[in-house]
Scaffold this active site. Structure first.
Site, PDB file in Angstrom:
ATOM      1  N   LYS A 179      -1.547  -1.487  -3.875  1.00 53.09           N
ATOM      2  CA  LYS A 179      -2.623  -0.500  -3.787  1.00 53.09           C
ATOM      3  C   LYS A 179      -1.985   0.868  -3.953  1.00 53.09           C
ATOM      4  CE  LYS A 179      -6.034   1.512  -0.648  1.00 53.09           C
ATOM      5  NZ  LYS A 179      -6.560   1.543   0.737  1.00 53.09           N
TER       6      LYS A 179
ATOM      7  N   TYR B   8       0.865  -1.186   0.000  1.00 52.55           N
ATOM      8  CA  TYR B   8       0.000   0.000   0.000  1.00 52.55           C
ATOM      9  C   TYR B   8       0.894   1.225   0.000  1.00 52.55           C
ATOM     10  CZ  TYR B   8      -3.781   3.150   1.610  1.00 52.55           C
ATOM     11  OH  TYR B   8      -4.699   4.164   1.751  1.00 52.55           O
TER      12      TYR B   8
END
Length: 299
Positions: A170, A142
């Site tokens: 992400k 992320y």
């Protein structure tokens, strides 16, 4: 048993970063979490991120995190990917959370860039590699430099992609040029972590979304990504444009705050926020209603 996946879409295409419902007195609402998870999967989510930032992970205990993953797995684990957020700015603590998530039965791990202490790229590499080595679960990185203070550079993403369990990223970097290069060079499954850029990121190779607005518009997000994947770019663009007021309205202030307010307006489990988050003001709630109505959301 985790739902089926492919190397191209290891966690499906549409995932919502789920809020953590609390009771009126601020305790963890496991029944509410199960009802909300069921609602979101019924709406068309392939997976749910549990204990992410939108789940108020900075203010939930390790025991609460494990209980929440367990409850959501019980509710929807047979038909959706349940991905546990385990990232902190302390590698040792993150390793403990990862091992607990695996023991609890999570299907995958979301690991955010260590925040505040601003490690160099080598520190990021060692942190993420240690997390991937710690369990047998697939890992989604992320990358959100606006919160963490440091980006995961493309070279680091390419190195990390060599690990067999680091399968996805992400992306909340907000840089389509850097995303283009990183997708092309790393081969990671790319998920938009910025709802306003859901469609643009698909155009440079993303496969799906980890969404906040998915709490409200999962069917539209699913139609958008499926239209794009089938070559109907015009339809995908029309949906993107229809959702612009939702994207804007949900991020006029902090996303957890607006999401919980919107869920409350719909009569869905949400509950209060934990400090330092605060409830929306009456004026902010009225603006949120206007924004959501403009995007076609029924309240």
């Amino acid at each position: 048993m985790a739902p089926t996946s492919t190397p191209q879409t290891p966690f499906g295409r549409v995932l919502t970063a789920m809020v953590t419902p609390f009771t009126a007195d601020g305790a963890l609402d496991l029944d509410g979490a199960q009802r909300l998870a069921t609602h979101l999967v019924d709406a068309g989510n392939d997976g749910l991120i549990i204990n992410g930032t939108t789940g108020e992970s900075p203010t939930t205990s390790d025991a609460e995190k494990a209980d929440l993953v367990r409850a959501v797995l019980e509710a929807v684990g047979d038909r959706a990917h349940v991905v546990a957020g385990v990232g902190t700015n302390d590698t040792h603590h993150s390793l403990e959370l990862a091992r607990t998530a695996e023991r609890t039965g999570a299907h995958g791990l979301l690991v955010v860039t260590p925040y505040y202490n601003k490690p160099p790229q080598e520190g990021l590499y060692r942190h993420f590699k240690a997390l991937a080595d710690a369990t047998e679960l697939p890992v989604m990185l992320y990358d959100i430099p606006g919160r963490s203070g440091v980006p995961i550079n493309t070279e680091t993403l390419v190195r990390l992609a060599e690990h067999p369990r680091i399968v996805a990223n992400k992306d909340a970097k907000g840089d389509l040029g850097r995303a283009s290069w990183a997708i092309a060079r790393s081969g990671l499954a790319w998920y938009s972590g910025d709802d306003m850029l859901n469609l643009p990121l698909l155009s440079v190779g993303a496969v799906g979304f980890v969404s906040v607005v998915g709490h409200l518009v999962t069917p539209e997000l699913r139609t958008l990504v499926e239209a794009y994947a089938s070559g109907d770019v015009q339809k995908a663009t029309e949906i993107h444009q229809k959702l612009l007021p939702v994207y804007t309205g949900m991020f006029r202030t902090q996303g957890v705050m607006t999401t919980k307010a919107a869920l409350a307006l719909q009569g869905l489990p949400a509950g209060p926020l934990r400090a330092p988050m605060v409830e929306l003001t009456p004026e902010e709630i009225e603006q949120l209603k206007i924004d959501l109505a403009a995007g076609g959301v029924q309240l």
